[in-house]
Structure formats: structure tokens, C-alpha cells
Motif scaffolding. Structure first.
Motif, mmCIF file in Angstrom:
data_model
loop_
_atom_site.group_PDB
_atom_site.id
_atom_site.type_symbol
_atom_site.label_atom_id
_atom_site.label_comp_id
_atom_site.label_asym_id
_atom_site.label_seq_id
_atom_site.Cartn_x
_atom_site.Cartn_y
_atom_site.Cartn_z
ATOM 1 N N UNK A 23 5.901 8.458 15.400
ATOM 2 C CA UNK A 23 4.996 7.309 15.426
ATOM 3 C C UNK A 23 3.598 7.710 14.957
ATOM 4 N N UNK A 24 3.111 8.851 15.455
ATOM 5 C CA UNK A 24 1.776 9.327 15.076
ATOM 6 C C UNK A 24 1.717 9.612 13.583
ATOM 7 N N UNK A 25 2.715 10.287 13.061
ATOM 8 C CA UNK A 25 2.734 10.595 11.631
ATOM 9 C C UNK A 25 2.775 9.328 10.787
ATOM 10 N N UNK A 26 3.609 8.372 11.170
ATOM 11 C CA UNK A 26 3.722 7.113 10.424
ATOM 12 C C UNK A 26 2.389 6.365 10.411
ATOM 13 N N UNK A 27 1.728 6.281 11.565
ATOM 14 C CA UNK A 27 0.458 5.557 11.627
ATOM 15 C C UNK A 27 -0.692 6.330 10.983
ATOM 16 N N UNK A 28 -0.482 7.603 10.674
ATOM 17 C CA UNK A 28 -1.523 8.358 9.968
ATOM 18 C C UNK A 28 -1.289 8.356 8.460
#
Length: 121
Positions: A23-28
């Protein structure tokens, strides 16, 4: 089930689970298309590099391969037509248990074999 990222934690400090990291990677801005969980390999099954593959005299398809498993070099008789020097493969070492098969040292066409190179099948 969420698989821990222990291998990645050897390199960087991650304090979240796999799903949260995705999730963090996708939103970054780094899209995570999928997260695949892999089962651990049974004991005695390792990735290995074929050092050499020489045809066995008197056989039309068998080769004697010298296979480096990281803890030593194993002589392995292989019937795969694509077996060649430099190839990476899965090696089932002696006493490894596969479905319906326990790997043992064997003498094949008069040549000692100490394992089995495995295909995806």
C-alpha cells in the motif's frame, strides 16, 4: 496469510507487513501489481548452478552434471535436453523428500549421481 519480508529486512529496516508495504509503495508512485506468496522449499532442495554437463558414453540423452549447491559440488545424472553449463536449476540433494519420491544416491549407467535436477513439473 501474509509472508514476512525477512529477506528484505537484511538490507533495510521495514517495520510493516507485506500488505502495508504494498500500500505504501503504491501510494508513493511505485505500483505494486501483485503480491505472491511462495511456500518454503523442503529441506535438501536448493538453487544450484551447473558447472559442467558432459554426455555419458553409451547414452543418447543422459549427461553427468557437476552442480554447485553452495555447500559443495554434486555429481548429478540428468536426462533433460536443455541441461548445460552455467544453468541455474533446483537441486534435490540426497535424502530430500519430493511428492511420492525420496532422493537417494544412485548409480546410473555406471555413473554415481548424488541428487536430481528438478523441472517446474
Amino acid at each position: 496469510m501474509i509472508v514476512p519480508l525477512s529477506w528484505l529486512r537484511d538490507y533495510i529496516d521495514i517495520k510493516v507487513d507485506t500488505r502495508e508495504l504494498a500500500r505504501i509503495l503504491t501510494f508513493s508512485g511505485i505500483e505494486v501489481e501483485a503480491v505472491t506468496e511462495l511456500e518454503a522449499l523442503p529441506p535438501g532442495i536448493v538453487t544450484a548452478r551447473t558447472i559442467s554437463a558432459e554426455r555419458i558414453a553409451g547414452s543418447d540423452h543422459l549427461s553427468l552434471c557437476q552442480v554447485d549447491a553452495g555447500d559443495g559440488v554434486y555429481p548429478v545424472v540428468c536426462g533433460a535436453p536443455n541441461c548445460r553449463s552455467g544453468m541455474m536449476a533446483v537441486l534435490a540433494k540426497p535424502d530430500a523428500v519430493l511428492p511420492e519420491l525420496t532422493i537417494k544416491k544412485a548409480r546410473i549407467r555406471g555413473v554415481e549421481s548424488e541428487g536430481m535436477l528438478c523441472s517446474e513439473a
